[in-house]
Design an enzyme around this catalytic site. Structure first.
Site, mmCIF file in Angstrom:
data_model
loop_
_atom_site.group_PDB
_atom_site.id
_atom_site.type_symbol
_atom_site.label_atom_id
_atom_site.label_comp_id
_atom_site.label_asym_id
_atom_site.label_seq_id
_atom_site.Cartn_x
_atom_site.Cartn_y
_atom_site.Cartn_z
ATOM 1 N N GLY A 6 0.828 -1.210 0.000
ATOM 2 C CA GLY A 6 0.000 0.000 0.000
ATOM 3 C C GLY A 6 0.855 1.248 0.000
ATOM 4 N N ALA A 7 0.200 2.395 -0.081
ATOM 5 C CA ALA A 7 0.920 3.659 -0.086
ATOM 6 C C ALA A 7 1.562 3.905 1.282
ATOM 7 C CB ALA A 7 -0.031 4.793 -0.434
ATOM 8 N N GLU A 8 0.838 3.518 2.321
ATOM 9 C CA GLU A 8 1.280 3.766 3.701
ATOM 10 C C GLU A 8 1.913 2.526 4.315
ATOM 11 O OE1 GLU A 8 0.484 5.670 6.862
ATOM 12 O OE2 GLU A 8 0.750 7.417 5.592
ATOM 13 N N ASP A 10 2.543 -2.053 4.166
ATOM 14 C CA ASP A 10 2.529 -3.334 3.461
ATOM 15 C C ASP A 10 1.767 -4.344 4.317
ATOM 16 O OD1 ASP A 10 4.034 -2.248 1.447
ATOM 17 O OD2 ASP A 10 5.957 -2.984 2.224
ATOM 18 N N ILE A 11 1.056 -5.239 3.633
ATOM 19 C CA ILE A 11 0.249 -6.240 4.334
ATOM 20 C C ILE A 11 0.854 -7.614 4.069
ATOM 21 C CG2 ILE A 11 -2.065 -7.293 4.524
ATOM 22 C CD1 ILE A 11 -2.244 -4.434 5.360
ATOM 23 N N LYS A 24 0.649 -5.753 9.451
ATOM 24 C CA LYS A 24 0.554 -4.497 8.700
ATOM 25 C C LYS A 24 1.730 -3.633 9.123
ATOM 26 C CE LYS A 24 -2.642 -0.754 7.502
ATOM 27 N NZ LYS A 24 -4.045 -0.322 7.433
ATOM 28 N N ASP A 113 -12.533 6.015 5.859
ATOM 29 C CA ASP A 113 -12.160 5.263 4.651
ATOM 30 C C ASP A 113 -13.180 4.144 4.430
ATOM 31 O OD1 ASP A 113 -10.650 4.699 2.433
ATOM 32 O OD2 ASP A 113 -9.050 3.656 3.505
HETATM 33 N N1 LIG Z 1 -6.967 -8.610 9.287
HETATM 34 C C1 LIG Z 1 -7.113 -8.870 7.987
HETATM 35 N N2 LIG Z 1 -7.638 -10.045 7.572
HETATM 36 C C2 LIG Z 1 -7.771 -10.309 6.251
HETATM 37 N N3 LIG Z 1 -7.408 -9.481 5.260
HETATM 38 C C3 LIG Z 1 -6.867 -8.296 5.606
HETATM 39 C C4 LIG Z 1 -6.699 -7.920 6.990
HETATM 40 N N4 LIG Z 1 -6.130 -6.692 7.018
HETATM 41 C C5 LIG Z 1 -5.965 -6.330 5.733
HETATM 42 N N5 LIG Z 1 -6.414 -7.268 4.880
HETATM 43 C C6 LIG Z 1 -6.405 -7.210 3.401
HETATM 44 O O1 LIG Z 1 -5.417 -6.289 2.977
HETATM 45 C C7 LIG Z 1 -6.020 -5.175 2.319
HETATM 46 C C8 LIG Z 1 -5.298 -3.885 2.707
HETATM 47 O O2 LIG Z 1 -5.317 -3.698 4.116
HETATM 48 P P1 LIG Z 1 -5.667 -2.291 4.752
HETATM 49 O O3 LIG Z 1 -5.569 -2.389 6.238
HETATM 50 O O4 LIG Z 1 -6.991 -1.856 4.190
HETATM 51 O O5 LIG Z 1 -4.474 -1.395 4.221
HETATM 52 P P2 LIG Z 1 -4.425 -0.059 3.365
HETATM 53 O O6 LIG Z 1 -4.230 1.022 4.380
HETATM 54 O O7 LIG Z 1 -3.267 -0.241 2.448
HETATM 55 O O8 LIG Z 1 -5.749 0.080 2.624
HETATM 56 C C9 LIG Z 1 -7.515 -5.196 2.748
HETATM 57 O O9 LIG Z 1 -8.359 -4.611 1.786
HETATM 58 C C10 LIG Z 1 -7.749 -6.691 2.889
HETATM 59 O O10 LIG Z 1 -8.007 -7.271 1.628
HETATM 60 MG MG LIG Z 2 -7.694 -0.246 3.142
#
Ligand SMILES: Nc1ncnc2c1ncn2[C@@H]1O[C@H](COP(=O)(O)OP(=O)(O)O)[C@@H](O)[C@H]1O
Ligand SMILES: [Mg+2]
Length: 202
Positions: A6-8, A10-11, A24, A113
């Protein structure tokens, strides 16, 4: 395993004591001074973890927090196994999203968001993710901005079901706050939309 860059943040898909988990991690920005960057990432990580917990108090389901490492900018949380609401949007889901938004707002939380990709449907239960932009506020204008964003998303990403989807969202929201409050907020939403139009013309 990297799931998303992501911009902010990584997952990553990882494990936490044998359980599937999500890590995260806020990445450092090279254009920011190191000391300032560390401070920002630390602050935002703590803030997001706090907001995630506050949401639970409001009675909505969000991932369980397993571990927070502010110095690394890392949050480890429950992996929510399900479909992203973006891909399985139904009127029932929109009703639930409306309920969740109202519950947050009655507890003075603005998610900031509210897009369908920040919801996961786990065995029929809705889970709200991503409190990275959330903040505390009781202002009706801020609540209206949350609703306006959701409205815009379903009007663009889910255009074919927009009318049904938004009316179910409104029904869900009203079921928590009542019609009088709902109408006041919707007036604010229209005001924001008109302001946007005016800015585009001028
Ligand atoms: N706890 C979680 N369980 C399952 N999927 C997750 C979880 N957290 C994030 N994701 C997946 O990762 C994506 C990006 O996470 P997010 O927290 O929304 O980050 P960003 O700030 O980059 O949008 C989510 O849209 C989802 O698909
Ligand atoms: Mg998000």
């Amino acid at each position: 395993m990297l799931l998303r860059r992501g911009a902010e943040a990584d997952i990553y898909l990882t494990t936490w004591y044998d359980k599937k988990a999500i890590s995260k991690i806020r990445v450092s920005k090279k254009y920011r001074h190191k000391t300032l960057d560390d401070k920002i990432r630390k602050h935002r990580t703590i803030h997001e973890a706090n907001m995630l917990s506050s949401a639970k108090i409001a009675g909505i389901r969000s991932p369980f927090l397993y571990f927070v490492d502010p110095f690394n900018g890392e949050i480890i949380m429950e992996y929510v196994n399900g479909m992203n609401a973006k891909d399985v949007i139904t009127p029932r889901t929109c009703f639930k999203i409306g309920e969740y938004a109202a519950l947050l707002h009655t507890h003075c939380i603005i998610h900031n968001d509210l897009t369908t990709s920040n919801f996961v449907v786990d065995n029929g239960e809705l889970v709200l993710l991503d409190f990275g932009l959330s903040y505390h506020s009781a202002r009706i204008e801020d609540q209206a901005v949350d609703i306006r964003l959701f409205k815009r998303i379903i009007n663009s990403a889910h255009k074919s079901i927009y009318k049904v989807a938004f009316s179910h969202f409104i029904k869900g929201y009203s079921s928590i706050v009542g019609e009088k409050r709902m109408n006041r907020i919707l007036e604010n939403v229209i005001e924001i939309e008109n302001r946007g139009r005016y800015t585009m013309i001028s």
